[in-house]
Design a protein around this motif. Structure first.
Motif, PDB file in Angstrom:
ATOM      1  N   ALA A 171     -22.408 -54.627 -13.279  1.00 36.18           N
ATOM      2  CA  ALA A 171     -22.549 -53.226 -12.861  1.00 36.18           C
ATOM      3  C   ALA A 171     -21.393 -52.391 -13.395  1.00 36.18           C
ATOM      4  CB  ALA A 171     -22.625 -53.137 -11.340  1.00 36.18           C
ATOM      5  N   LYS A 172     -20.187 -52.950 -13.341  1.00 40.45           N
ATOM      6  CA  LYS A 172     -19.020 -52.237 -13.858  1.00 40.45           C
ATOM      7  C   LYS A 172     -19.150 -52.019 -15.368  1.00 40.45           C
ATOM      8  CE  LYS A 172     -14.970 -53.133 -12.145  1.00 40.45           C
ATOM      9  NZ  LYS A 172     -13.683 -53.757 -11.783  1.00 40.45           N
ATOM     10  N   ALA A 173     -19.572 -53.046 -16.082  1.00 43.00           N
ATOM     11  CA  ALA A 173     -19.736 -52.942 -17.539  1.00 43.00           C
ATOM     12  C   ALA A 173     -20.848 -51.956 -17.894  1.00 43.00           C
ATOM     13  CB  ALA A 173     -20.035 -54.308 -18.144  1.00 43.00           C
ATOM     14  N   ALA A 174     -21.969 -52.032 -17.188  1.00 33.55           N
ATOM     15  CA  ALA A 174     -23.086 -51.117 -17.459  1.00 33.55           C
ATOM     16  C   ALA A 174     -22.671 -49.668 -17.230  1.00 33.55           C
ATOM     17  CB  ALA A 174     -24.291 -51.476 -16.602  1.00 33.55           C
ATOM     18  N   GLY A 175     -21.905 -49.425 -16.178  1.00 36.90           N
ATOM     19  CA  GLY A 175     -21.421 -48.070 -15.917  1.00 36.90           C
ATOM     20  C   GLY A 175     -20.554 -47.553 -17.054  1.00 36.90           C
ATOM     21  N   ALA A 176     -19.662 -48.393 -17.569  1.00 35.26           N
ATOM     22  CA  ALA A 176     -18.789 -47.990 -18.677  1.00 35.26           C
ATOM     23  C   ALA A 176     -19.598 -47.739 -19.945  1.00 35.26           C
ATOM     24  CB  ALA A 176     -17.730 -49.068 -18.925  1.00 35.26           C
ATOM     25  N   ILE A 177     -20.567 -48.606 -20.216  1.00 25.24           N
ATOM     26  CA  ILE A 177     -21.415 -48.440 -21.408  1.00 25.24           C
ATOM     27  C   ILE A 177     -22.207 -47.144 -21.315  1.00 25.24           C
ATOM     28  CG2 ILE A 177     -23.445 -49.367 -22.598  1.00 25.24           C
ATOM     29  CD1 ILE A 177     -22.306 -52.209 -21.874  1.00 25.24           C
ATOM     30  N   ASN A 178     -22.796 -46.879 -20.157  1.00 23.36           N
ATOM     31  CA  ASN A 178     -23.586 -45.658 -19.982  1.00 23.36           C
ATOM     32  C   ASN A 178     -22.720 -44.411 -20.106  1.00 23.36           C
ATOM     33  OD1 ASN A 178     -25.902 -47.167 -19.686  1.00 23.36           O
ATOM     34  ND2 ASN A 178     -25.818 -47.162 -17.457  1.00 23.36           N
ATOM     35  N   ALA A 179     -21.508 -44.462 -19.579  1.00 26.66           N
ATOM     36  CA  ALA A 179     -20.598 -43.319 -19.683  1.00 26.66           C
ATOM     37  C   ALA A 179     -20.199 -43.055 -21.132  1.00 26.66           C
ATOM     38  CB  ALA A 179     -19.347 -43.560 -18.833  1.00 26.66           C
ATOM     39  N   ALA A 180     -20.262 -44.098 -21.967  1.00 26.00           N
ATOM     40  CA  ALA A 180     -19.896 -43.961 -23.376  1.00 26.00           C
ATOM     41  C   ALA A 180     -21.100 -43.627 -24.262  1.00 26.00           C
ATOM     42  CB  ALA A 180     -19.236 -45.247 -23.871  1.00 26.00           C
ATOM     43  N   GLY A 181     -22.260 -43.419 -23.645  1.00 26.55           N
ATOM     44  CA  GLY A 181     -23.427 -43.011 -24.414  1.00 26.55           C
ATOM     45  C   GLY A 181     -24.456 -44.096 -24.677  1.00 26.55           C
ATOM     46  N   GLY A 182     -24.261 -45.267 -24.083  1.00 28.23           N
ATOM     47  CA  GLY A 182     -25.248 -46.332 -24.218  1.00 28.23           C
ATOM     48  C   GLY A 182     -26.290 -46.238 -23.118  1.00 28.23           C
ATOM     49  N   ARG A 183     -27.232 -47.154 -23.142  1.00 27.90           N
ATOM     50  CA  ARG A 183     -28.276 -47.229 -22.116  1.00 27.90           C
ATOM     51  C   ARG A 183     -28.289 -48.663 -21.609  1.00 27.90           C
ATOM     52  NH1 ARG A 183     -29.890 -44.938 -26.405  1.00 27.90           N
ATOM     53  NH2 ARG A 183     -31.345 -46.546 -27.070  1.00 27.90           N
ATOM     54  N   ALA A 184     -27.486 -48.935 -20.577  1.00 29.08           N
ATOM     55  CA  ALA A 184     -27.331 -50.280 -20.051  1.00 29.08           C
ATOM     56  C   ALA A 184     -27.908 -50.395 -18.652  1.00 29.08           C
ATOM     57  CB  ALA A 184     -25.855 -50.671 -20.037  1.00 29.08           C
ATOM     58  N   GLU A 228     -13.297 -56.870 -22.703  1.00 35.08           N
ATOM     59  CA  GLU A 228     -13.607 -56.329 -24.033  1.00 35.08           C
ATOM     60  C   GLU A 228     -14.561 -55.148 -23.934  1.00 35.08           C
ATOM     61  OE1 GLU A 228     -14.790 -59.317 -26.890  1.00 35.08           O
ATOM     62  OE2 GLU A 228     -13.289 -60.722 -26.113  1.00 35.08           O
ATOM     63  N   VAL A 229     -15.538 -55.249 -23.039  1.00 32.83           N
ATOM     64  CA  VAL A 229     -16.475 -54.133 -22.858  1.00 32.83           C
ATOM     65  C   VAL A 229     -15.734 -52.906 -22.348  1.00 32.83           C
ATOM     66  CG1 VAL A 229     -18.493 -53.298 -21.577  1.00 32.83           C
ATOM     67  CG2 VAL A 229     -18.461 -55.647 -22.459  1.00 32.83           C
ATOM     68  N   LEU A 230     -14.876 -53.109 -21.341  1.00 26.97           N
ATOM     69  CA  LEU A 230     -14.156 -51.978 -20.758  1.00 26.97           C
ATOM     70  C   LEU A 230     -13.149 -51.376 -21.741  1.00 26.97           C
ATOM     71  CD1 LEU A 230     -13.548 -53.259 -17.114  1.00 26.97           C
ATOM     72  CD2 LEU A 230     -15.380 -51.773 -17.974  1.00 26.97           C
ATOM     73  N   ALA A 231     -12.621 -52.194 -22.655  1.00 25.46           N
ATOM     74  CA  ALA A 231     -11.661 -51.694 -23.641  1.00 25.46           C
ATOM     75  C   ALA A 231     -12.338 -50.874 -24.733  1.00 25.46           C
ATOM     76  CB  ALA A 231     -10.895 -52.862 -24.273  1.00 25.46           C
ATOM     77  N   ALA A 232     -13.616 -51.127 -25.000  1.00 24.74           N
ATOM     78  CA  ALA A 232     -14.303 -50.417 -26.080  1.00 24.74           C
ATOM     79  C   ALA A 232     -15.776 -50.187 -25.757  1.00 24.74           C
ATOM     80  CB  ALA A 232     -14.156 -51.206 -27.381  1.00 24.74           C
ATOM     81  N   PRO A 233     -16.067 -49.482 -24.662  1.00 25.16           N
ATOM     82  CA  PRO A 233     -17.474 -49.276 -24.311  1.00 25.16           C
ATOM     83  C   PRO A 233     -18.224 -48.443 -25.345  1.00 25.16           C
ATOM     84  CG  PRO A 233     -16.069 -47.889 -22.959  1.00 25.16           C
ATOM     85  CD  PRO A 233     -15.171 -48.821 -23.721  1.00 25.16           C
ATOM     86  N   GLN A 234     -17.492 -47.660 -26.140  1.00 26.24           N
ATOM     87  CA  GLN A 234     -18.128 -46.844 -27.170  1.00 26.24           C
ATOM     88  C   GLN A 234     -18.801 -47.702 -28.247  1.00 26.24           C
ATOM     89  OE1 GLN A 234     -14.871 -47.079 -26.585  1.00 26.24           O
ATOM     90  NE2 GLN A 234     -13.872 -47.590 -28.522  1.00 26.24           N
ATOM     91  N   SER A 235     -18.430 -48.984 -28.341  1.00 27.01           N
ATOM     92  CA  SER A 235     -19.081 -49.855 -29.319  1.00 27.01           C
ATOM     93  C   SER A 235     -20.538 -50.120 -28.940  1.00 27.01           C
ATOM     94  CB  SER A 235     -18.314 -51.171 -29.490  1.00 27.01           C
ATOM     95  OG  SER A 235     -18.334 -51.910 -28.288  1.00 27.01           O
ATOM     96  N   PHE A 236     -20.917 -49.756 -27.719  1.00 28.77           N
ATOM     97  CA  PHE A 236     -22.291 -49.908 -27.259  1.00 28.77           C
ATOM     98  C   PHE A 236     -23.044 -48.572 -27.240  1.00 28.77           C
ATOM     99  CE2 PHE A 236     -19.941 -53.441 -25.538  1.00 28.77           C
ATOM    100  CZ  PHE A 236     -20.787 -54.516 -25.720  1.00 28.77           C
ATOM    101  N   ALA A 237     -22.399 -47.506 -27.700  1.00 29.26           N
ATOM    102  CA  ALA A 237     -23.036 -46.183 -27.713  1.00 29.26           C
ATOM    103  C   ALA A 237     -24.321 -46.243 -28.529  1.00 29.26           C
ATOM    104  CB  ALA A 237     -22.085 -45.142 -28.286  1.00 29.26           C
ATOM    105  N   GLU A 238     -25.313 -45.523 -28.072  1.00 29.79           N
ATOM    106  CA  GLU A 238     -26.612 -45.441 -28.742  1.00 29.79           C
ATOM    107  C   GLU A 238     -27.380 -46.762 -28.719  1.00 29.79           C
ATOM    108  OE1 GLU A 238     -27.701 -42.430 -29.631  1.00 29.79           O
ATOM    109  OE2 GLU A 238     -25.761 -41.680 -28.963  1.00 29.79           O
ATOM    110  N   GLN A 239     -26.939 -47.724 -27.921  1.00 35.12           N
ATOM    111  CA  GLN A 239     -27.642 -49.004 -27.822  1.00 35.12           C
ATOM    112  C   GLN A 239     -28.291 -49.150 -26.455  1.00 35.12           C
ATOM    113  OE1 GLN A 239     -25.491 -52.553 -28.924  1.00 35.12           O
ATOM    114  NE2 GLN A 239     -24.180 -51.406 -30.325  1.00 35.12           N
ATOM    115  N   GLU A 240     -29.362 -49.896 -26.427  1.00 31.79           N
ATOM    116  CA  GLU A 240     -30.021 -50.248 -25.175  1.00 31.79           C
ATOM    117  C   GLU A 240     -29.717 -51.722 -24.917  1.00 31.79           C
ATOM    118  OE1 GLU A 240     -34.581 -51.013 -23.874  1.00 31.79           O
ATOM    119  OE2 GLU A 240     -34.157 -49.081 -24.833  1.00 31.79           O
TER     120      GLU A 240
END
Length: 107
Positions: free
Chosen positions: A71-84, A47-59
């Motif tokens: 680590a894989k999920a954090a990388g996707a979240i960070n690439a989408a603008g989050g801070r994981a 679910e995280v990899l399918a929609a990492p943008q849902s974590f954008a602007e979040q820490e």
């Protein structure tokens, strides 16, 4: 060039995590139910990899069993603008260190 994913050990995480900061557990629901860090929210890796943008602007911190999926999920979240930040050692390390665990049963 592969970007390095921010990571903290279980010990550092235990000492610095504030419950106001979201903790995302990316394991499958059955794994999560069997024992997780108190306050963690279960969002499976797929679910995280399918929609990492849902974590954008979040820490958030991201945890799994031992650190690979987080680590894989954090990388996707960070690439989408989050801070994981990935918790290395994961839930297994958390439990091994003697920290409290919650268990849940899905209805």
């Amino acid at each position: 060039m592969v970007e390095q994913v921010p990571e903290v050990s279980v010990d550092v995480f235990a000492g610095t995590w504030r419950r106001a900061t979201r903790l995302v557990d990316v394991r499958e629901p059955e794994e999560f139910d069997s024992g997780h860090v108190p306050g963690a929210v279960n969002v499976p890796l797929g679910e995280v990899l399918a929609a990492p943008q849902s974590f954008a602007e979040q820490e958030c911190y991201v945890i799994c069993h031992s650190g690979g999926r987080s680590a894989k999920a954090a990388g996707a979240i960070n690439a989408a603008g989050g801070r994981a930040v990935s918790v290395s050692g994961g839930t297994a390390g958390w439990i091994e260190a003697g920290h409290p665990v919650e268990r849940s049963a899905r209805q």
